[in-house]
Design a protein around this motif. Structure first.
Motif, short mmCIF file in Angstrom:
data_model
loop_
_atom_site.label_atom_id
_atom_site.label_comp_id
_atom_site.label_asym_id
_atom_site.label_seq_id
_atom_site.Cartn_x
_atom_site.Cartn_y
_atom_site.Cartn_z
N PRO A 37 -1.64 13.36 1.69
CA PRO A 37 -0.37 12.70 2.03
C PRO A 37 0.34 13.42 3.15
CG PRO A 37 -0.45 13.30 -0.29
CD PRO A 37 -1.72 13.77 0.31
N GLY A 38 0.90 12.63 3.98
CA GLY A 38 1.67 13.21 5.07
C GLY A 38 0.82 13.83 6.15
N SER A 39 -0.47 13.52 6.13
CA SER A 39 -1.33 14.13 7.15
C SER A 39 -1.10 13.46 8.49
CB SER A 39 -2.79 13.97 6.74
OG SER A 39 -3.22 12.66 7.05
N PRO A 40 -1.53 14.11 9.53
CA PRO A 40 -1.32 13.54 10.87
C PRO A 40 -2.12 12.28 11.12
CG PRO A 40 -1.87 15.86 11.00
CD PRO A 40 -2.07 15.46 9.59
N VAL A 41 -3.10 12.00 10.29
CA VAL A 41 -3.96 10.86 10.61
C VAL A 41 -3.20 9.56 10.69
CG1 VAL A 41 -5.86 9.43 9.77
CG2 VAL A 41 -6.07 11.91 9.78
N PRO A 42 -2.33 9.24 9.73
CA PRO A 42 -1.58 7.99 9.88
C PRO A 42 -0.79 7.97 11.17
CG PRO A 42 -1.34 8.84 7.70
CD PRO A 42 -2.07 9.90 8.48
N GLU A 80 0.83 -1.20 0.00
CA GLU A 80 0.00 0.00 0.00
C GLU A 80 0.86 1.25 0.00
OE1 GLU A 80 -2.38 0.26 3.42
OE2 GLU A 80 -3.44 2.06 2.75
N ASP A 81 0.42 2.24 -0.68
CA ASP A 81 1.11 3.51 -0.71
C ASP A 81 0.71 4.29 0.55
OD1 ASP A 81 1.09 6.33 -3.04
OD2 ASP A 81 2.21 5.94 -1.21
N PRO A 82 1.62 4.49 1.48
CA PRO A 82 1.23 5.10 2.75
C PRO A 82 0.73 6.52 2.60
CG PRO A 82 3.62 4.79 2.63
CD PRO A 82 3.05 4.12 1.43
N SER A 83 1.10 7.17 1.51
CA SER A 83 0.64 8.55 1.36
C SER A 83 -0.83 8.61 1.00
CB SER A 83 1.46 9.26 0.28
OG SER A 83 1.25 8.61 -0.96
N ASN A 84 -1.39 7.48 0.59
CA ASN A 84 -2.80 7.47 0.22
C ASN A 84 -3.70 6.97 1.33
OD1 ASN A 84 -2.78 8.56 -2.34
ND2 ASN A 84 -2.33 6.61 -3.34
N ARG A 85 -3.14 6.85 2.48
CA ARG A 85 -3.88 6.28 3.60
C ARG A 85 -5.06 7.18 3.99
NH1 ARG A 85 -5.58 3.10 6.01
NH2 ARG A 85 -5.01 1.70 7.67
N SER A 86 -6.22 6.53 4.22
CA SER A 86 -7.37 7.29 4.70
C SER A 86 -8.27 6.32 5.44
CB SER A 86 -8.12 7.93 3.54
OG SER A 86 -8.89 6.96 2.87
#
Lengths: 433, 289
Positions: free
Chosen positions: B104-109, A259-265
């Motif tokens: 991308p790069g948001s604090p949520v992760p 998974e592309d971590p930048s696309n995490r939601s």
């Protein structure tokens, strides 16, 4: 070159079309709908008198495949919606297909009757018994032509094998067996035997609270009768070899793209769930569809897909709204063309997309009554993502999310496609010179 | 803060979906409900991580004694969402908000990782809720919530470091989790195991077509092979009865359907805090689903 061709046929079902499938020669096209009905179209023979009507599809047979049922034991209604239709290869004059709803698979025989016997001795042609005293001589009944009648009869009913909802069926290349897959299990059947099936995949955890993924689609390899794949809601595909063990819980190959971590939601898991998996005709590749992309995989490479195509990436920023209105759960299918050079899948606003794997060109087309007259050439469409919208473009916010193309089919050898838009069926084919 | 609000909103939407799934034709769809529960967990993690960052960890011991029903805020959220369901163009405004967690790069992760890194606070309150969820499945009564409250009080002394719900809850974040303690035997598990024998026969291969010999002998709500959504039913029963307790202590709502009850904006803020305190006991019910 993707066919941008001619709009040949538009048929209206009374119900929402839920599956579309060409048979192995492309002569027949079957559609199933939410009301449990199957409609089969047959391609006209090409005639020299009307060369421009190059093989149109007309209704050949209509029958009620499944009825709504009520499971009294569980107080559950079983929908009659046809989830999948799969054709068997033709071995005699009759046609055979498998159709399934959530719980039961049925084998249907579709055959023609163009002649009937006439001249019986003991009864009239109407069927009335003749008075014996009027019979003075013997005669041999002869077959006389009659108006063509197409009848569909259920030859086998495969039931009571699935606790969960059936999502896929696939006929094996041995033409003797087929498999049916539900959320947690895959069963192998012999086409002749209805009272027994073999469970070949079972991913149900001992404790249902530990459930993390379900089976979303399954298909047999087109040539290797021992090989099949199944996809999961976690975006993974497992390839299994039935020679390895009776229960194929251990996969032979495991396909997953990191998974592309930048696309995490919040919705990453939902959009990675695979809604369809299809082997290429050659058997060398397979294609998977998740919510935003189509991916082509090389069966020899498990670490990542060979190609990834963005179907409607502009929806990525709208995932929350699509979650609210349930659109994010839509299950789009994908299809290969006959030569495996072009792939096609549907989108919203009655758009469907084609990707040419060789030229890397793609096109967006629309299936709608307003925009296509018979024999008109389809105009490519474009969705405008940024601020400035050009004249022919449509903005993302104007898309109609109630008009979705989930099901489509491509003729096995020619550039003819069938696209289901809600309860309308569109058939397009290449422009004739 | 806006993550918390957004997470809260997504949670209420998810709960509404789970609840509505029980009236859908064709039975509860396992796949869709699984996905919804995953979203629910993600949102909850974000929500809790926000919460726990500012709150003393001792607070959770008080949670188990709290009565169950979630605050009114959930109710009003659902009403808003219903009216907005098919108006996608209007979502542009909210999308600006929603897009923030997804950038991308948001604090949520990072928040998600924080939430995972601290599973301990989550563990203890879950056991009483598990029992509650199963009880609700049995009886489906409106007083299941009161039952839970009572049980919660009893169980608050228990000191179990981990239990099945926590283990399965964290299973999703496999890479971050180091929980290896096996689940302790609980009365609930024993109940479940009694139901198991009926399921084990199904791993073999036979089916019959005779109508009498259904492969699924157990009665509704009991057996594993009942397209095991009993956890869903229990969850829905809980939320159904919770919704009925929503509109304050004096006037219980007639219908669990949250769409019918009126939003109550002024008390929304107050109930938000109430919800925060009650959220930990839920976790097991959610996980159970």
């Amino acid at each position: 070159i993707p066919p941008e061709g001619i709009h040949l046929l538009q048929q209206q079902h009374t119900d929402i079309i839920s599956t579309v499938e060409f048979n192995h020669t492309g002569e027949l096209l079957a559609t199933g709908d939410k009301g449990g009905r199957v409609v089969i179209f047959q391609r006209e023979q090409e005639s020299k008198n009307q060369p421009h009507r190059r093989g149109e599809y007309n209704v050949y047979s209509t029958f009620q495949s499944h009825e709504p049922e009520f499971d009294y034991l569980k107080s559950l209604e079983i929908e009659e919606k046809i989830n999948k239709i799969r054709w068997l290869p033709q071995q005699n004059a009759a046609y055979f297909l498998l159709s399934t709803n959530d719980k039961t698979v049925k084998l249907w025989k579709v055959s023609e009757r163009g002649r009937r016997p006439e001249g019986y001795n003991l009864k009239d042609d109407d069927g009335r018994i003749r008075d014996p005293s009027t019979i003075t001589m013997l005669r041999v009944p002869v077959l006389q032509p009659m108006d063509l009648m197409v009848e569909a009869t259920p030859r086998r009913v495969f039931s009571n094998a699935h606790t969960y909802h059936i999502n896929s069926i696939s006929v094996n290349s041995d033409y003797e067996t087929y498999m049916s897959a539900d959320d947690l299990r895959i069963n192998l059947w012999n086409l002749e035997i209805t009272n027994r099936s073999f469970n070949i995949v079972d991913i149900k955890p001992a404790n249902m609270e530990e459930l993390t993924e379900v089976i979303t689609a399954a298909e047999f390899h087109p040539n290797q009768c021992n090989t099949f794949v199944y996809s999961s809601s976690k975006g993974t595909i497992r390839l299994c070899d039935m020679r390895a063990a009776a229960l194929c819980d251990k996969h032979s190959k495991f396909f997953e793209e990191p998974e592309d971590p930048s696309n995490r939601s919040f919705f990453s898991e939902i959009i990675s769930s695979i809604s369809d998996v299809k082997f290429s005709h050659s058997g060398r590749y397979m294609m998977t569809r998740d919510y935003l992309t189509v991916k082509v995989w090389d069966l020899n490479m498990e670490s990542r897909p060979l190609e990834t195509y963005q179907v409607h990436d502009y929806l990525r920023s709208k995932l929350c709204s699509l979650y609210e209105n349930d659109c994010i759960f839509d299950k789009f299918e994908c299809v290969w063309n006959g030569s495996d050079s072009v792939i096609m899948t549907g989108s919203y606003n009655n758009f469907f997309r084609m990707f040419d794997r060789n030229t890397k060109r793609d096109v967006t087309l629309e299936a709608s009554r307003e925009n296509s007259k018979p024999r008109a050439i389809l105009k490519p469409r474009k969705v405008c993502v940024g601020g400035k919208r050009r004249k022919d473009e449509i903005s993302v916010d104007s898309l109609d999310f109630s008009k979705k193309i989930l099901h489509s089919a491509w003729h096995p050898s020619e550039n003819i496609i069938a696209v289901a838009a809600t309860n309308n069926l569109y058939i397009f084919q290449d422009k004739v010179n | 803060m806006e993550f918390k609000v957004e997470a809260h909103r997504i949670m209420s939407i998810s709960l509404g979906k789970i609840y509505n799934s029980r009236v859908q034709r064709g039975g509860i769809k396992l796949h869709k409900n699984l996905l919804v529960s995953l979203v629910l967990r993600s949102a909850r993690q974000v929500y809790l991580s926000d919460y726990y960052q500012g709150v003393c960890l001792n607070a959770q011991t008080m949670d188990t004694a709290q009565p169950w029903p979630p605050g009114e805020t959930m109710d009003s959220e659902l009403d808003e969402n219903d009216s907005r369901e098919h108006e996608l163009p209007h979502e542009v405004g909210s999308d600006v908000r929603t897009s923030t967690p997804e950038r991308p790069g948001s604090p949520v992760p990072a928040l998600l990782n924080d939430a995972v890194a601290a599973p301990q606070p989550v563990a203890p309150p879950q056991l009483p809720s598990r029992r509650c969820s199963n009880a609700a499945a049995r009886e489906g009564e409106a007083n299941a919530t009161r039952e839970c409250g009572a049980l919660g009080g009893v169980e608050s002394d228990s000191d179990t470091p981990s239990n099945p719900p926590a283990a399965s809850f964290c299973r999703k974040r496999r890479s971050c989790e180091k929980m290896t303690t096996p689940p302790p035997e609980s009365p609930l598990k024993k109940i479940k195991q009694q139901q198991q024998p009926t399921a084990t026969t199904n791993t073999t291969t036979t089916t019959t077509t005779t109508t009498a010999a259904q492969e699924l002998p157990p009665p509704v709500g009991d057996g594993e092979e009942e397209m095991d959504t009993s956890n869903v039913s229990s969850l829905i029963s809980i939320f159904g009865s919770s919704f009925s307790g929503l509109l304050g202590k004096e006037s219980p709502a007639s219908e669990p359907g949250a769409e019918d009850s009126e939003p109550d904006p002024p008390s929304g803020q107050i109930c938000c805090e109430q919800v925060l305190k009650n959220i930990a006991p839920w976790s097991t019910a959610i996980v159970a689903f």
